[in-house]
Design a protein around this motif. Structure first.
Motif, PDB file in Angstrom:
ATOM      1  N   LEU A 157       0.810  -1.214   0.000  1.00 13.14           N
ATOM      2  CA  LEU A 157       0.000   0.000   0.000  1.00 13.14           C
ATOM      3  C   LEU A 157       0.844   1.266   0.000  1.00 13.14           C
ATOM      4  O   LEU A 157       0.488   2.262  -0.624  1.00 13.14           O
ATOM      5  CB  LEU A 157      -0.921   0.029   1.218  1.00 13.14           C
ATOM      6  N   CYS A 158       1.944   1.235   0.729  1.00 14.15           N
ATOM      7  CA  CYS A 158       2.717   2.456   0.959  1.00 14.15           C
ATOM      8  C   CYS A 158       3.920   2.591   0.035  1.00 14.15           C
ATOM      9  O   CYS A 158       4.716   3.513   0.198  1.00 14.15           O
ATOM     10  CB  CYS A 158       3.164   2.511   2.414  1.00 14.15           C
ATOM     11  N   THR A 200       5.419   6.116  -1.076  1.00 12.32           N
ATOM     12  CA  THR A 200       4.965   7.243  -0.249  1.00 12.32           C
ATOM     13  C   THR A 200       5.965   7.498   0.869  1.00 12.32           C
ATOM     14  O   THR A 200       6.699   6.611   1.289  1.00 12.32           O
ATOM     15  CB  THR A 200       3.580   6.967   0.374  1.00 12.32           C
ATOM     16  N   LEU A 204      -3.937   9.831   2.745  1.00 11.84           N
ATOM     17  CA  LEU A 204      -4.839   9.899   1.592  1.00 11.84           C
ATOM     18  C   LEU A 204      -4.369  10.947   0.590  1.00 11.84           C
ATOM     19  O   LEU A 204      -4.472  10.746  -0.625  1.00 11.84           O
ATOM     20  CB  LEU A 204      -6.267  10.201   2.061  1.00 11.84           C
ATOM     21  N   GLN A 207      -1.278  11.803   0.036  1.00 11.72           N
ATOM     22  CA  GLN A 207      -0.137  11.237  -0.686  1.00 11.72           C
ATOM     23  C   GLN A 207      -0.595  10.253  -1.754  1.00 11.72           C
ATOM     24  O   GLN A 207      -0.048  10.216  -2.850  1.00 11.72           O
ATOM     25  CB  GLN A 207       0.814  10.534   0.284  1.00 11.72           C
ATOM     26  N   PHE A 208      -1.610   9.462  -1.441  1.00 14.18           N
ATOM     27  CA  PHE A 208      -2.125   8.516  -2.435  1.00 14.18           C
ATOM     28  C   PHE A 208      -2.680   9.264  -3.647  1.00 14.18           C
ATOM     29  O   PHE A 208      -2.476   8.855  -4.788  1.00 14.18           O
ATOM     30  CB  PHE A 208      -3.213   7.623  -1.844  1.00 14.18           C
ATOM     31  N   THR A 228       0.254  11.065  -5.755  1.00 12.69           N
ATOM     32  CA  THR A 228       1.207  10.194  -6.450  1.00 12.69           C
ATOM     33  C   THR A 228       0.448   9.436  -7.536  1.00 12.69           C
ATOM     34  O   THR A 228      -0.380   8.588  -7.248  1.00 12.69           O
ATOM     35  CB  THR A 228       1.857   9.196  -5.458  1.00 12.69           C
ATOM     36  N   MET A 282       0.487   5.640  -7.357  1.00 11.66           N
ATOM     37  CA  MET A 282      -0.340   5.110  -6.266  1.00 11.66           C
ATOM     38  C   MET A 282      -1.815   5.228  -6.629  1.00 11.66           C
ATOM     39  O   MET A 282      -2.597   4.315  -6.403  1.00 11.66           O
ATOM     40  CB  MET A 282      -0.080   5.857  -4.952  1.00 11.66           C
ATOM     41  N   PHE A 283      -2.198   6.366  -7.189  1.00 11.85           N
ATOM     42  CA  PHE A 283      -3.595   6.577  -7.555  1.00 11.85           C
ATOM     43  C   PHE A 283      -4.027   5.538  -8.585  1.00 11.85           C
ATOM     44  O   PHE A 283      -5.083   4.916  -8.463  1.00 11.85           O
ATOM     45  CB  PHE A 283      -3.794   7.989  -8.089  1.00 11.85           C
ATOM     46  N   PHE A 322      -4.462   1.923  -7.012  1.00  8.35           N
ATOM     47  CA  PHE A 322      -5.554   1.612  -6.090  1.00  8.35           C
ATOM     48  C   PHE A 322      -6.887   2.232  -6.480  1.00  8.35           C
ATOM     49  O   PHE A 322      -7.899   1.958  -5.851  1.00  8.35           O
ATOM     50  CB  PHE A 322      -5.184   2.048  -4.667  1.00  8.35           C
ATOM     51  N   HIS A 323      -6.915   3.091  -7.461  1.00  8.80           N
ATOM     52  CA  HIS A 323      -8.171   3.719  -7.870  1.00  8.80           C
ATOM     53  C   HIS A 323      -9.023   2.717  -8.637  1.00  8.80           C
ATOM     54  O   HIS A 323      -8.547   2.026  -9.508  1.00  8.80           O
ATOM     55  CB  HIS A 323      -7.901   4.955  -8.736  1.00  8.80           C
TER      56      HIS A 323
END
Length: 131
Positions: free
Chosen positions: A61-62, A65, A116, A118-119, A122, A125-126, A129-130
């Motif tokens: 997940l991270c 970040t 959130l 940071q997600f 980035t 990351m977006f 997980f989007h």
């Protein structure tokens, strides 16, 4: 899984009118609770496996970040010398959607919006997980 076991044990304990019969074997590796064996090493193995899985999920997940603030928060709140700062996890709270991570009484709550942000900021990351 451990939380579910704690809920079950708590429910059992509060529904009984007498104390359970507890018996240890000679080397204290098995605790018998009203005739049902509870192998202590299985609990340790389960906790190790759950922690390893949680670590994998957190790393996934991270990834990418900046986790410095979160790492500091965790180190400060899980200090063995100051248990008053430990996160609270009321096992009896069965409110749908409740999480000790978002509980305002715990230190992680204030960092939630930062994570959130940071997600969202980035792109990798977006996209990862989007939905």
């Amino acid at each position: 899984m451990l939380r579910e076991e704690m809920h079950m044990l708590s429910a059992m304990a509060h529904s009984e009118t007498q104390l359970p019969c507890l018996l240890w074997n000679n080397d204290h590796s098995v605790l018998q609770v009203d005739g049902s064996p509870l192998v202590i090493s299985h609990i340790r193995d389960m906790v190790k496996a759950l922690l390893a899985r949680a670590d994998q999920l957190i790393l996934s997940l991270c990834e990418g970040t900046n986790m410095t603030a979160f790492d500091t928060c965790i180190k400060d709140s899980i200090n063995v010398k100051d248990p008053s700062r430990w996160p609270k996890d009321p096992l009896r709270n069965q409110t749908p959607g409740y999480s000790f991570l978002t509980d305002p009484d715990n230190p992680f709550y204030v960092l939630q919006s930062s994570l959130l942000a940071q997600f969202g900021a980035t792109i990798e990351m977006f996209d990862k997980f989007h939905l």
